[in-house]
Design a protein around this motif. Structure first.
Motif, PDB file in Angstrom:
ATOM      1  N   TYR A 191       0.981  -1.350   0.125  1.00  0.00           N
ATOM      2  CA  TYR A 191      -0.317   0.565   0.414  1.00  0.00           C
ATOM      3  C   TYR A 191       1.330   1.356   0.036  1.00  0.00           C
ATOM      4  CZ  TYR A 191      -2.691   3.374   1.684  1.00  0.00           C
ATOM      5  OH  TYR A 191      -3.488   4.538   2.592  1.00  0.00           O
ATOM      6  N   ASN A 192       2.188   1.544   0.544  1.00  0.00           N
ATOM      7  CA  ASN A 192       2.975   2.488   0.782  1.00  0.00           C
ATOM      8  C   ASN A 192       3.066   2.568  -0.141  1.00  0.00           C
ATOM      9  OD1 ASN A 192       2.144   1.091   3.946  1.00  0.00           O
ATOM     10  ND2 ASN A 192       2.949   3.115   4.332  1.00  0.00           N
ATOM     11  N   GLU A 193       4.341   1.664  -0.718  1.00  0.00           N
ATOM     12  CA  GLU A 193       4.643   1.980  -2.173  1.00  0.00           C
ATOM     13  C   GLU A 193       3.627   1.907  -3.333  1.00  0.00           C
ATOM     14  OE1 GLU A 193       6.780  -1.897  -3.362  1.00  0.00           O
ATOM     15  OE2 GLU A 193       7.343  -2.371  -1.285  1.00  0.00           O
ATOM     16  N   ILE A 194       2.283   1.567  -3.369  1.00  0.00           N
ATOM     17  CA  ILE A 194       1.173   1.897  -3.998  1.00  0.00           C
ATOM     18  C   ILE A 194       1.702   3.968  -4.400  1.00  0.00           C
ATOM     19  CG2 ILE A 194      -0.775   1.899  -5.119  1.00  0.00           C
ATOM     20  CD1 ILE A 194      -0.550  -0.732  -4.074  1.00  0.00           C
ATOM     21  N   GLN A 195       1.287   4.205  -2.609  1.00  0.00           N
ATOM     22  CA  GLN A 195       1.001   5.350  -2.465  1.00  0.00           C
ATOM     23  C   GLN A 195       2.304   6.501  -3.033  1.00  0.00           C
ATOM     24  OE1 GLN A 195       1.036   6.389   1.477  1.00  0.00           O
ATOM     25  NE2 GLN A 195      -1.458   7.848   1.584  1.00  0.00           N
ATOM     26  N   MET A 196       3.364   5.459  -2.592  1.00  0.00           N
ATOM     27  CA  MET A 196       4.665   6.810  -3.319  1.00  0.00           C
ATOM     28  C   MET A 196       4.511   6.639  -4.052  1.00  0.00           C
ATOM     29  SD  MET A 196       8.242   6.406  -1.875  1.00  0.00           S
ATOM     30  CE  MET A 196       8.354   4.669  -3.053  1.00  0.00           C
ATOM     31  N   ALA A 197       4.057   6.251  -5.077  1.00  0.00           N
ATOM     32  CA  ALA A 197       4.412   5.894  -6.731  1.00  0.00           C
ATOM     33  C   ALA A 197       3.370   6.464  -6.899  1.00  0.00           C
ATOM     34  CB  ALA A 197       4.282   4.372  -7.345  1.00  0.00           C
ATOM     35  N   VAL A 198       2.076   6.594  -7.103  1.00  0.00           N
ATOM     36  CA  VAL A 198       1.238   7.597  -7.429  1.00  0.00           C
ATOM     37  C   VAL A 198       1.530   9.316  -6.866  1.00  0.00           C
ATOM     38  CG1 VAL A 198      -1.780   8.562  -6.619  1.00  0.00           C
ATOM     39  CG2 VAL A 198      -0.889   5.580  -7.155  1.00  0.00           C
ATOM     40  N   ALA A 199       1.825   9.191  -5.744  1.00  0.00           N
ATOM     41  CA  ALA A 199       2.625  10.809  -5.348  1.00  0.00           C
ATOM     42  C   ALA A 199       3.499  11.061  -5.924  1.00  0.00           C
ATOM     43  CB  ALA A 199       2.842  10.958  -3.497  1.00  0.00           C
ATOM     44  N   SER A 200       4.124  10.239  -6.699  1.00  0.00           N
ATOM     45  CA  SER A 200       5.731  10.473  -7.435  1.00  0.00           C
ATOM     46  C   SER A 200       5.020  10.978  -8.520  1.00  0.00           C
ATOM     47  CB  SER A 200       6.631   9.475  -7.298  1.00  0.00           C
ATOM     48  OG  SER A 200       6.976   9.159  -6.263  1.00  0.00           O
ATOM     49  N   VAL A 201       3.550  10.279  -8.816  1.00  0.00           N
ATOM     50  CA  VAL A 201       3.409  10.867 -10.653  1.00  0.00           C
ATOM     51  C   VAL A 201       2.708  12.597 -10.233  1.00  0.00           C
ATOM     52  CG1 VAL A 201       1.429   9.916 -11.833  1.00  0.00           C
ATOM     53  CG2 VAL A 201       3.062   8.698 -11.304  1.00  0.00           C
ATOM     54  N   PHE A 202       1.718  12.589  -9.218  1.00  0.00           N
ATOM     55  CA  PHE A 202       1.222  14.336  -9.326  1.00  0.00           C
ATOM     56  C   PHE A 202       2.403  14.897  -8.513  1.00  0.00           C
ATOM     57  CE2 PHE A 202      -2.706  11.207  -9.039  1.00  0.00           C
ATOM     58  CZ  PHE A 202      -3.385  11.226  -9.934  1.00  0.00           C
ATOM     59  N   ILE A 203       3.526  14.544  -7.822  1.00  0.00           N
ATOM     60  CA  ILE A 203       3.762  15.844  -7.329  1.00  0.00           C
ATOM     61  C   ILE A 203       5.281  15.760  -8.472  1.00  0.00           C
ATOM     62  CG2 ILE A 203       4.647  16.379  -5.283  1.00  0.00           C
ATOM     63  CD1 ILE A 203       2.007  16.488  -4.996  1.00  0.00           C
ATOM     64  N   LEU A 204       5.605  15.220  -8.802  1.00  0.00           N
ATOM     65  CA  LEU A 204       6.895  15.240  -9.497  1.00  0.00           C
ATOM     66  C   LEU A 204       6.879  15.050 -10.974  1.00  0.00           C
ATOM     67  CD1 LEU A 204       9.604  12.744  -7.660  1.00  0.00           C
ATOM     68  CD2 LEU A 204       9.409  14.951  -7.794  1.00  0.00           C
ATOM     69  N   VAL A 205       5.806  14.259 -11.532  1.00  0.00           N
ATOM     70  CA  VAL A 205       5.934  13.528 -13.198  1.00  0.00           C
ATOM     71  C   VAL A 205       4.864  14.770 -13.548  1.00  0.00           C
ATOM     72  CG1 VAL A 205       4.875  11.909 -15.180  1.00  0.00           C
ATOM     73  CG2 VAL A 205       6.194  11.342 -13.772  1.00  0.00           C
ATOM     74  N   VAL A 206       4.029  15.306 -12.937  1.00  0.00           N
ATOM     75  CA  VAL A 206       3.282  15.988 -13.959  1.00  0.00           C
ATOM     76  C   VAL A 206       3.851  17.826 -13.500  1.00  0.00           C
ATOM     77  CG1 VAL A 206       0.474  17.590 -13.199  1.00  0.00           C
ATOM     78  CG2 VAL A 206       0.940  14.663 -13.028  1.00  0.00           C
ATOM     79  N   PRO A 207       3.698  17.953 -13.003  1.00  0.00           N
ATOM     80  CA  PRO A 207       4.521  19.056 -12.412  1.00  0.00           C
ATOM     81  C   PRO A 207       6.166  19.279 -13.707  1.00  0.00           C
ATOM     82  CG  PRO A 207       4.148  18.812  -9.903  1.00  0.00           C
ATOM     83  CD  PRO A 207       4.246  17.556 -11.231  1.00  0.00           C
ATOM     84  N   LEU A 208       7.027  17.881 -13.773  1.00  0.00           N
ATOM     85  CA  LEU A 208       7.984  18.523 -14.134  1.00  0.00           C
ATOM     86  C   LEU A 208       7.815  18.418 -15.725  1.00  0.00           C
ATOM     87  CD1 LEU A 208      10.764  18.469 -14.900  1.00  0.00           C
ATOM     88  CD2 LEU A 208      10.849  15.904 -14.795  1.00  0.00           C
ATOM     89  N   SER A 209       6.335  18.026 -16.214  1.00  0.00           N
ATOM     90  CA  SER A 209       5.403  18.466 -17.841  1.00  0.00           C
ATOM     91  C   SER A 209       5.391  19.258 -18.121  1.00  0.00           C
ATOM     92  CB  SER A 209       4.573  16.692 -17.544  1.00  0.00           C
ATOM     93  OG  SER A 209       5.090  15.604 -17.572  1.00  0.00           O
ATOM     94  N   LEU A 210       4.704  20.205 -17.098  1.00  0.00           N
ATOM     95  CA  LEU A 210       3.792  20.830 -16.990  1.00  0.00           C
ATOM     96  C   LEU A 210       5.054  21.926 -16.860  1.00  0.00           C
ATOM     97  CD1 LEU A 210       0.743  21.661 -14.764  1.00  0.00           C
ATOM     98  CD2 LEU A 210       1.058  21.069 -16.961  1.00  0.00           C
ATOM     99  N   ILE A 211       6.537  22.200 -16.630  1.00  0.00           N
ATOM    100  CA  ILE A 211       7.241  22.759 -16.778  1.00  0.00           C
ATOM    101  C   ILE A 211       8.021  22.680 -18.450  1.00  0.00           C
ATOM    102  CG2 ILE A 211       9.584  23.056 -16.293  1.00  0.00           C
ATOM    103  CD1 ILE A 211       9.065  22.993 -12.948  1.00  0.00           C
TER     104      ILE A 211
END
Length: 311
Positions: A191-211
């Motif tokens: 559960y924690n690994e899935i949570q970290m993966a989802v958070a990484s997408v929304f907090i890292l991947v999406v903002p970086l893509s917008l940049i």
């Protein structure tokens, strides 16, 4: 509720297998921390005291500087103690450290994205810049970044510290951080690994893509400028931010999106150290050394720049 599997606290191993390296790191971390305090405090003072820096760009920059001050102060004093002496941290101390680390780290991801949007409007919509980036919107965007960081930490911190930790309580890192605490667990961490993966997408991947999208549009707009001087000026307004984004995201991705292996974990600690300590001390240097307006504001603050006479 306190996790009963770790009532006493944790042992932060850090780089304890290299005692000689720890002495060197103590000097490096202390020097970087002092640079962070002086550099970011100076940027905040200049942004507040100099009327010529009362613009959206420097409003967001002062937010970034304040964030870096809070971020480093939340763990560097503890790290310095660990590098020189006892390496223990209480459960409450670990909770507070993790909460602040996650909250401010997330806030920085969002804030860098907001700063990229500001640069996009400045370069691609220069005639409408003052209308779009009005003070009320700037305050809303900054508040949004801080609120998203707070929400992310409220969700992920309790879930991480409620894991069933192994009895030795040895955290293979220099700070209480999600990946290291997940590795410490002796239970199911799916559960924690899935949570970290989802958070990484929304907090890292999406903002970086917008940049990246913002800078793609900026690049197209700059290449349409006829004069070489105009192109250099336009790129110059974005170069400092782009360097900060590159340093920040490359180190964060190396920490949070690394494969599971002993080599990757050891490498991740060095990237984590640079992410936690290096970027916060380099940010003010990058913005001051490459920014003529900040240099001039500093000279005016010292009374060394004479204002031109009015004809």
């Amino acid at each position: 509720m306190v996790n009963q599997s770790s009532p006493v606290g944790f042992l932060l191993l850090g780089f304890s297998e290299h005692p000689g390296l720890e002495r060197v790191l103590f000097v490096v971390v202390l020097t970087s921390y002092l640079l962070t305090l002086v550099g970011n405090t100076l940027i905040i003072l200049l942004s507040v005291l100099d009327p010529r820096l009362h613009s959206p760009m420097y409003f967001f920059l002062s937010n970034l500087s304040f964030l870096d001050l809070c971020f480093t102060t939340s763990f560097i004093p503890q790290m310095l103690v660990n590098l020189w002496g006892p390496k223990t941290i209480s459960f409450l101390g670990c909770f507070i450290q993790l909460f602040i680390f996650l909250s401010l780290g997330t806030t920085e991801c969002i804030l860098l994205t907001v700063m990229a949007f500001d640069r996009y409007v400045a370069v691609c919509q220069p005639l409408h810049y003052a209308t779009i980036m009005h003070p009320h919107l700037c305050r809303q965007l900054a508040a949004m970044a801080w609120i998203i960081g707070l929400v992310e930490s409220v969700v992920q911190t309790p879930a991480t510290l409620h894991l069933p930790f192994c009895p030795h309580h040895q955290v293979d890192d220099f700070v209480c951080e999600v990946p290291a605490l997940i590795r410490l667990s002796c239970g199911d961490t799916t559960y924690n690994e899935i949570q970290m993966a989802v958070a990484s997408v929304f907090i890292l991947v999406v903002p970086l893509s917008l940049i990246l999208v913002s800078y793609g549009a900026i690049t197209r707009a700059v290449l349409r400028i006829n004069s070489a001087k105009g192109r250099r000026k336009a790129f110059g307004t974005c170069s400092s931010h782009l360097i900060v984004v590159t340093l920040f995201y490359s180190s964060v991705i190396a920490v949070y999106l690394q494969p599971k292996s002993p080599y990757a974990q050891e490498r991740g600690k060095f990237f984590g150290l640079f992410y936690a300590v290096g970027t916060s001390s380099l940010n003010p240097l990058i913005y001051t050394l490459r920014n003529k307006e900040v240099k001039r504001a500093f000279k005016r603050l010292l009374g060394k720049e004479v204002e031109p006479r009015q004809s």
